[in-house]
Scaffold this active site. Structure first.
Site, mmCIF file in Angstrom:
data_model
loop_
_atom_site.group_PDB
_atom_site.id
_atom_site.type_symbol
_atom_site.label_atom_id
_atom_site.label_comp_id
_atom_site.label_asym_id
_atom_site.label_seq_id
_atom_site.Cartn_x
_atom_site.Cartn_y
_atom_site.Cartn_z
ATOM 1 N N SER A 190 85.653 10.098 -36.769
ATOM 2 C CA SER A 190 86.085 11.066 -35.491
ATOM 3 C C SER A 190 85.074 11.693 -34.708
ATOM 4 O O SER A 190 85.269 12.266 -33.532
ATOM 5 C CB SER A 190 86.954 12.230 -36.283
ATOM 6 O OG SER A 190 86.119 12.985 -37.045
ATOM 7 N N LYS A 248 79.867 19.147 -32.608
ATOM 8 C CA LYS A 248 81.212 18.723 -32.766
ATOM 9 C C LYS A 248 82.130 19.638 -32.413
ATOM 10 O O LYS A 248 81.952 20.976 -33.136
ATOM 11 C CB LYS A 248 81.438 17.832 -34.082
ATOM 12 C CG LYS A 248 82.893 17.287 -33.989
ATOM 13 C CD LYS A 248 82.938 16.619 -35.469
ATOM 14 C CE LYS A 248 84.384 15.724 -35.618
ATOM 15 N NZ LYS A 248 84.225 15.227 -37.066
ATOM 16 N N SER A 278 83.466 10.221 -41.012
ATOM 17 C CA SER A 278 83.374 10.554 -39.563
ATOM 18 C C SER A 278 82.014 10.680 -39.099
ATOM 19 O O SER A 278 82.020 10.925 -37.697
ATOM 20 C CB SER A 278 84.211 11.508 -39.286
ATOM 21 O OG SER A 278 85.602 11.331 -39.139
#
Ligand code: GLN
Length: 485
Positions: A154, A79, A178
């Site tokens: 997210s 990420k 997330s």
């Protein structure tokens, strides 16, 4: 068989048997990215040359007859809120659009030591604030199961890349859901570890008392392998815990006889899609069939979790994001003639709408006169939420719930209504507030869209979650289904 569609443990076995090379795996993954990335858009950055270089080094090692570790030569995506030395790290924000970190996050360092092949950085909601990846300042990621729908967020890029077989596994971060919510929307396994189990050093901070890094994987075994690699104390993170890291794959026995599973009634109230509920009840039946003992329980303060989170997380965010001022790194408005205007314009232009909303919420909750009424009160209720879990987990080994109230929603469906968006984390947020581990794994489909089952456990009880998840996975085939891209 397409190598990019296999798991890390399957690929490891093939590497050891010399049926395949690390370069071939990496090339397979890039070929897949070439074929589907236009539709999915998981990646902010790809690191093809470096990836092939790492893969070649692994092949050379195998060629010399040396032993390789479980993740060696296996592609991973990180990420884009975790620092990677010499590689762009943007948080999907204009504020960090040009930021190249001079050091790597501890998890990245650990994966590097393990011989992992970093293939790129994944898209996210700006600064990890969101539940759909629509808040990325660059572009929205799409759900591989239906590209009209969001992948969740997210960590949407990390989840979609695994689901689309653009990588073998990935890392995400979870502050309020997330990892688990996008894993659930994309039909993959995701783990939010116990607070302090994984170092946050080099993770760009959102809400420091809630943030944790964890894996996305195609099955429970891979998830356990990755977690075994990234977990452990780190002197560079004062909140990381000192504990013995076991080989978590040793928990994958398939045996859940006598395991006590609690069903918190507050997680089965109105507002949850009936199809999702049905799948969770089916899962509970499956666990009973396998010899677990399932019983209803209560987490009475559940209804306060969302409001408490939306005070604490923005409060911490407003403080953490104060550092982005255009002075030392990242975006700077060059047009201002004095420094105060420069700060103002940099922050006005550099941050997107949701990030600004959080900064305002947080600054308000922390301001003098409101601190006691909001922030301090929220901390007290957080303790009550934690105590609910302490009590329930004295009696039960695992708690079970849906991961999210619905399957993946449509692109744009909730983008205009922050409250609706926040509600999609209603089942994941308490776990962060309590600091306990939460794992999601596929438990079925509603209208062709994957649904995740959440297992919650005692602090540092990840082993028990893996044990339960593995037993379920062994007796179902949901994790084997692939989206038709
Ligand atoms: N969706 C939640 C939020 O927007 C959680 C995000 C996260 O876990 N990073 O804050």
């Amino acid at each position: 068989m397409q190598f990019n569609a296999l798991t890390a443990h399957e690929l490891h076995d093939k590497l050891v048997k010399k049926e395949i090379s690390a370069v071939e795996i990496t090339e397979a993954v890039f070929k897949r990215i070439d074929a589907v990335e236009e539709k999915v858009r998981s990646f902010v950055t790809q690191t093809r040359d470096k990836a092939l270089e790492t893969a070649r080094a692994v092949d050379a090692k195998i060629g010399r007859g040396e032993e390789i570790g479980p993740l060696e030569g296996i592609p991973v995506v990180i990420k884009d809120n975790m620092c990677t030395e010499g590689i762009l790290t943007t948080c999907s924000s204009k504020m960090l659009h040009n930021f190249v970190p001079p050091y790597s996050a501890t998890v990245v360092e650990k994966l590097k030591q393990a011989g992992a092949v970093l293939i790129g950085k994944a898209n996210l909601d700006e600064f990890a604030m969101g539940s759909s990846t629509e808040n990325s300042r660059f572009f929205a990621t799409r759900n591989p199961w239906d590209t009209e729908r969001v992948p969740g967020g997210s960590s949407g890029g990390s989840a979609a890349a695994v689901a689309a077989d653009e990588t073998i596994y990935s890392l995400g971060s979870d502050t309020g859901g997330s990892i688990r919510q996008p894993a659930s929307f994309c039909g993959v396994v995701g783990l939010k570890p116990t607070y302090g189990a994984v170092s946050r050093y080099g993770l760009i901070a959102f809400a420091s008392s809630l943030d944790q890094i964890g894996p996305f994987a195609k099955d429970v075994r891979d998830c356990a392998r990755v977690f075994s690699t990234i977990a452990g104390h780190d002197p560079k993170d004062s909140t990381s815990a000192e504990f013995e890291v076991p080989d978590y794959t040793s928990f994958l026995t398939g045996d859940v006889k006598g395991l006590r599973i609690g069903i918190p009634r507050e997680y089965f109230v109105e507002g949850t899609d009936p199809g999702v509920k049905e799948l969770i009840y089916n899962a509970i039946n499956k666990f009973e069939e396998l010899g677990a003992v399932c019983e209803e329980t209560s987490l009475p303060h559940t209804e306060y979790a969302l409001p408490v989170y939306y005070i604490i997380a923005p409060a911490e965010a407003s403080s953490n994001l104060a550092r982005y001022d255009g002075v030392r790194y990242g975006y700077r408005d060059e047009s201002a003639e004095d420094i105060v205007t420069m700060f103002m314009r940099t922050r006005s232009e550099g941050f997107g709408t949701e990030v600004k909303r959080r900064i305002m919420l947080g600054t308000y909750a922390l301001s003098s006169g409101y601190y006691d009424a909001y922030y301090l009160k929220a901390l007290k209720v957080r303790t009550l939420i934690k105590q609910d879990f302490d009590r329930a987990l004295e009696k039960f080994d695992v708690l079970i719930s849906p991961t999210s109230p619905t399957p993946a929603f449509k692109y744009g469906e909730k983008a205009g209504d922050p409250m609706q968006m926040y509600l999609s984390d209603v089942f994941t947020i308490s776990v962060n507030l309590a600091g306990i581990p939460g794992l999601t794994l596929p438990c079925g489909f509603v209208d062709g869209l994957p649904v995740g089952l959440q297992l919650m456990g005692r602090p540092f009880g990840e082993g028990t979650l893996f044990k339960a998840a593995y037993a379920f996975e062994q007796n179902t085939d949901f994790h084997l289904r692939k989206p038709n891209l």
